[in-house]
Motif scaffolding. Structure first.
Motif, PDB file in Angstrom:
ATOM      1  N   ILE A 188     -12.469  -0.440   0.225  1.00 59.24           N
ATOM      2  CA  ILE A 188     -11.386   0.499  -0.049  1.00 59.24           C
ATOM      3  C   ILE A 188     -10.053  -0.235  -0.148  1.00 59.24           C
ATOM      4  N   LEU A 189      -9.798  -1.154   0.763  1.00 60.63           N
ATOM      5  CA  LEU A 189      -8.546  -1.918   0.738  1.00 60.63           C
ATOM      6  C   LEU A 189      -8.450  -2.797  -0.507  1.00 60.63           C
ATOM      7  N   ALA A 190      -9.572  -3.325  -0.959  1.00 60.29           N
ATOM      8  CA  ALA A 190      -9.565  -4.165  -2.156  1.00 60.29           C
ATOM      9  C   ALA A 190      -9.178  -3.366  -3.393  1.00 60.29           C
ATOM     10  N   ALA A 191      -9.428  -2.057  -3.393  1.00 57.75           N
ATOM     11  CA  ALA A 191      -9.016  -1.200  -4.508  1.00 57.75           C
ATOM     12  C   ALA A 191      -7.564  -0.767  -4.373  1.00 57.75           C
ATOM     13  N   LEU A 192      -7.117  -0.551  -3.163  1.00 56.46           N
ATOM     14  CA  LEU A 192      -5.751  -0.075  -2.924  1.00 56.46           C
ATOM     15  C   LEU A 192      -4.707  -1.178  -3.104  1.00 56.46           C
ATOM     16  N   THR A 193      -5.014  -2.383  -2.662  1.00 53.91           N
ATOM     17  CA  THR A 193      -4.019  -3.445  -2.577  1.00 53.91           C
ATOM     18  C   THR A 193      -3.372  -3.821  -3.915  1.00 53.91           C
ATOM     19  N   PRO A 194      -4.106  -3.893  -5.034  1.00 50.09           N
ATOM     20  CA  PRO A 194      -3.415  -4.215  -6.295  1.00 50.09           C
ATOM     21  C   PRO A 194      -2.304  -3.231  -6.646  1.00 50.09           C
ATOM     22  N   ALA A 195      -2.499  -1.955  -6.340  1.00 49.74           N
ATOM     23  CA  ALA A 195      -1.452  -0.964  -6.603  1.00 49.74           C
ATOM     24  C   ALA A 195      -0.229  -1.224  -5.730  1.00 49.74           C
TER      25      ALA A 195
ATOM     26  N   VAL B 118     -11.525   2.642   8.377  1.00 45.98           N
ATOM     27  CA  VAL B 118     -10.810   2.937   7.138  1.00 45.98           C
ATOM     28  C   VAL B 118      -9.384   3.369   7.443  1.00 45.98           C
ATOM     29  N   LEU B 119      -9.202   4.230   8.419  1.00 43.40           N
ATOM     30  CA  LEU B 119      -7.852   4.640   8.824  1.00 43.40           C
ATOM     31  C   LEU B 119      -7.038   3.440   9.282  1.00 43.40           C
ATOM     32  N   THR B 120      -7.657   2.562  10.045  1.00 44.77           N
ATOM     33  CA  THR B 120      -6.965   1.364  10.517  1.00 44.77           C
ATOM     34  C   THR B 120      -6.569   0.475   9.345  1.00 44.77           C
ATOM     35  N   GLY B 121      -7.444   0.371   8.358  1.00 44.43           N
ATOM     36  CA  GLY B 121      -7.124  -0.413   7.176  1.00 44.43           C
ATOM     37  C   GLY B 121      -5.893   0.114   6.466  1.00 44.43           C
ATOM     38  N   PHE B 122      -5.786   1.432   6.328  1.00 40.88           N
ATOM     39  CA  PHE B 122      -4.604   2.011   5.692  1.00 40.88           C
ATOM     40  C   PHE B 122      -3.345   1.670   6.486  1.00 40.88           C
ATOM     41  N   GLU B 123      -3.440   1.736   7.811  1.00 41.87           N
ATOM     42  CA  GLU B 123      -2.276   1.401   8.627  1.00 41.87           C
ATOM     43  C   GLU B 123      -1.892  -0.065   8.469  1.00 41.87           C
ATOM     44  N   LEU B 124      -2.874  -0.951   8.427  1.00 43.67           N
ATOM     45  CA  LEU B 124      -2.588  -2.375   8.255  1.00 43.67           C
ATOM     46  C   LEU B 124      -1.953  -2.653   6.893  1.00 43.67           C
ATOM     47  N   ALA B 125      -2.306  -1.864   5.886  1.00 42.87           N
ATOM     48  CA  ALA B 125      -1.754  -2.047   4.543  1.00 42.87           C
ATOM     49  C   ALA B 125      -0.406  -1.361   4.372  1.00 42.87           C
ATOM     50  N   GLY B 126       0.013  -0.610   5.376  1.00 43.53           N
ATOM     51  CA  GLY B 126       1.273   0.118   5.268  1.00 43.53           C
ATOM     52  C   GLY B 126       1.161   1.390   4.447  1.00 43.53           C
ATOM     53  N   GLN B 127      -0.066   1.880   4.263  1.00 44.98           N
ATOM     54  CA  GLN B 127      -0.294   3.095   3.490  1.00 44.98           C
ATOM     55  C   GLN B 127      -0.283   4.291   4.432  1.00 44.98           C
ATOM     56  N   GLU B 128       0.865   4.939   4.540  1.00 47.48           N
ATOM     57  CA  GLU B 128       1.025   6.030   5.500  1.00 47.48           C
ATOM     58  C   GLU B 128       0.673   7.387   4.916  1.00 47.48           C
ATOM     59  N   ALA B 129       0.756   7.540   3.603  1.00 46.41           N
ATOM     60  CA  ALA B 129       0.499   8.832   2.970  1.00 46.41           C
ATOM     61  C   ALA B 129      -1.005   9.023   2.800  1.00 46.41           C
ATOM     62  N   VAL B 130      -1.624   9.667   3.784  1.00 39.24           N
ATOM     63  CA  VAL B 130      -3.061   9.943   3.783  1.00 39.24           C
ATOM     64  C   VAL B 130      -3.237  11.406   4.167  1.00 39.24           C
ATOM     65  N   VAL B 131      -3.848  12.193   3.297  1.00 38.27           N
ATOM     66  CA  VAL B 131      -4.007  13.622   3.555  1.00 38.27           C
ATOM     67  C   VAL B 131      -5.486  13.999   3.516  1.00 38.27           C
ATOM     68  N   SER B 132      -5.808  15.094   4.176  1.00 40.79           N
ATOM     69  CA  SER B 132      -7.162  15.646   4.171  1.00 40.79           C
ATOM     70  C   SER B 132      -7.097  17.031   3.543  1.00 40.79           C
ATOM     71  N   LEU B 133      -7.802  17.222   2.416  1.00 37.20           N
ATOM     72  CA  LEU B 133      -7.693  18.458   1.656  1.00 37.20           C
ATOM     73  C   LEU B 133      -9.047  19.137   1.472  1.00 37.20           C
ATOM     74  N   SER B 134      -9.006  20.449   1.445  1.00 39.70           N
ATOM     75  CA  SER B 134     -10.178  21.225   1.061  1.00 39.70           C
ATOM     76  C   SER B 134     -10.384  21.073  -0.438  1.00 39.70           C
TER      77      SER B 134
END
Length: 270
Positions: A92-99, A121-137
């Protein structure tokens, strides 16, 4: 569309994963495991040319007395889609990081469906500085997709859901679906790889140990081999990791160019 104009809808704030959930996840992941995620982020970030300017203008002069002028800049937004089956933090991080490296200003991770995001996965987002994470129906997800499509924002969708559903076509939206990784073939020696690390990095994948003689016929999607066997393994695999890279990842079909919008002009030479 300029990224300073585009903004995700404010109602998403009500579905944001809380800081407390992030903190609990972070503490649950061991420091050595976090180190592997940091290594993936750093390596993919480097390959994605983080030192290049966000906006570029290139002029090429061609035989025949004409020029092409190409301008590019980051897309307006990126949506990353995950579900409860998306458990490989490094993939997941390998896909996010180029952006992130390109400088896309509006990046949103969307967890869709039942269940919860895994703690790594949540920890990976925090390490990457990706704070905008939502859970949607499903209904709210459809509402978000409609908003993005109707905005005409230049958009990339990264679909890492384990059970993806088809999305309709839109001229302003680029779509990338993560290739299925089901089997990793491993050639081990006395120096590695660390099997616990491999299992942490790919909890959703079958691990098959094999020999270099049988590697090509092992049926794996990816190979992990000693460094001296990389060249041989590349003949049969699109993705190969050497020992001491077993906890990292890089998508060979997803580069920083995917997250840039280009404009081209044909001109006469002055």
């Amino acid at each position: 569309m300029n990224e300073d104009i585009f903004a995700f809808p404010e109602w998403l704030d009500d579905f944001q994963i809380t800081d407390k959930v992030f903190a609990v996840a972070y503490e649950a992941v061991l420091p050595p495991q976090r180190a592997w995620m940091k290594k993936t982020i750093a390596q993919v970030y480097a390959v994605s040319s983080p030192d290049s300017p966000q906006s570029k203008w290139t002029v090429n002069t061609w035989k025949g007395g004409f020029e092409t002028e190409i301008a590019n800049s980051p897309l307006d937004c990126v949506l990353m889609l995950v579900d409860k089956g998306a458990t490989s933090a490094v993939r997941i991080l390998a896909a996010l990081t180029p952006a992130l490296a390109v400088g896309v200003q509006n990046i949103l991770v969307v967890f869709v469906g039942e269940g919860e995001l895994s703690q790594p996965v949540l920890t990976g987002f925090e390490l990457a500085g990706q704070e905008a994470v939502v859970s949607l129906s499903d209904n709210k997800f459809s509402e978000l997709i409609s908003f993005v499509y109707e905005s005409d924002a230049s958009t990339a969708i990264l679909d890492l859901r384990s059970c993806p559903t088809d999305l309709s076509y839109s001229e302003n939206v680029r779509y990338w679906r993560a290739p299925n990784i089901s089997v990793i073939s491993i050639c081990a020696d006395e120096d590695g790889p660390d099997m616990d690390v491999v299992k942490f990095a790919h909890p959703d994948v079958t691990i098959e140990e094999t020999t270099i003689e049988d590697l090509a016929e092992s049926g794996g999607d990816v190979a992990i081999v000693p460094a001296e066997l990389i060249g041989e393994a590349l003949v049969d695999f699109k993705m190969v990791l050497s020992h001491e890279q077993e906890g990292c990842w890089m998508w060979n079909n997803l580069t920083d160019r995917f997250f840039r919008k280009d404009s081209v002009a044909l001109a006469v030479c002055l």
